[in-house]
Design an enzyme around this catalytic site. Sequence first.
Site, mmCIF file in Angstrom:
data_model
loop_
_atom_site.group_PDB
_atom_site.id
_atom_site.type_symbol
_atom_site.label_atom_id
_atom_site.label_comp_id
_atom_site.label_asym_id
_atom_site.label_seq_id
_atom_site.Cartn_x
_atom_site.Cartn_y
_atom_site.Cartn_z
ATOM 1 N N ASP A 171 0.874 -1.174 0.000
ATOM 2 C CA ASP A 171 0.000 0.000 0.000
ATOM 3 C C ASP A 171 0.903 1.213 0.000
ATOM 4 O OD1 ASP A 171 -1.796 2.102 0.555
ATOM 5 O OD2 ASP A 171 -3.097 0.763 1.701
ATOM 6 N N ILE B 38 1.209 3.661 6.302
ATOM 7 C CA ILE B 38 0.400 3.680 7.528
ATOM 8 C C ILE B 38 -0.656 4.768 7.390
ATOM 9 C CG2 ILE B 38 0.419 4.010 10.025
ATOM 10 C CD1 ILE B 38 3.397 3.190 9.959
ATOM 11 N N HIS B 39 -1.904 4.344 7.408
ATOM 12 C CA HIS B 39 -3.015 5.288 7.375
ATOM 13 C C HIS B 39 -4.092 4.732 8.296
ATOM 14 C CE1 HIS B 39 -5.240 2.592 4.663
ATOM 15 N NE2 HIS B 39 -4.051 2.354 4.154
ATOM 16 N N GLY B 40 -5.235 5.352 8.364
ATOM 17 C CA GLY B 40 -6.266 4.982 9.329
ATOM 18 C C GLY B 40 -6.566 3.507 9.439
ATOM 19 N N ALA C 131 -3.379 1.543 10.635
ATOM 20 C CA ALA C 131 -2.988 1.946 11.987
ATOM 21 C C ALA C 131 -3.989 1.501 13.044
ATOM 22 C CB ALA C 131 -2.822 3.473 12.041
#
Length: 164
Positions: free
Chosen positions: A11, A15-17, A20
């Site tokens: 991806d 690190i995204h919502g 995470a």
Amino acid sequence: MGIDIRLVRIDDRLIHGQVATVWAKRLDIQRIIVVSDAVTKDNLRKTLLQQAAPPGIKVNVIPVFKMIEIYSNRLFNDVRVILLFTNPVEVAKIVKAGIPIPSVNIGAMGYTVGKKMISNTIAVDEADIQAFRYLDGLGIELEIRKVISDSKQSLMDMVKKAKL
């Protein structure tokens, strides 16, 4: 023995919502390891990734060779991790080096010049396709899911539909 790899994900947002919070919690991980030669050299991006980590989860940003080096280090025995990559070429490198991976989740691979969209979130070029074919040839599952609750879609089916 070695690192307990709970998820290998490609991806380019890293690190995204979703990663995470949802993936990390559901997979009960202790550490997120971003494996990327390019991101390793980008100090601002490294700092932002480390700040994006959920409470109690460590984030490391390391180059491919370092992942290969630490995989069987006893210090990391049974550490529960998510491995995040920006592209399949680097996943193929760690597999070629002997790190066993049964499945790769593909979240998003953004469009850049020279890439072809095969879904609304995945763009690939020839190097990506070759890496995916290599991984598929080893029997490694290549599944697309943006979020953990989505049903799995076969990446190779999308590559075939796109006639690549």
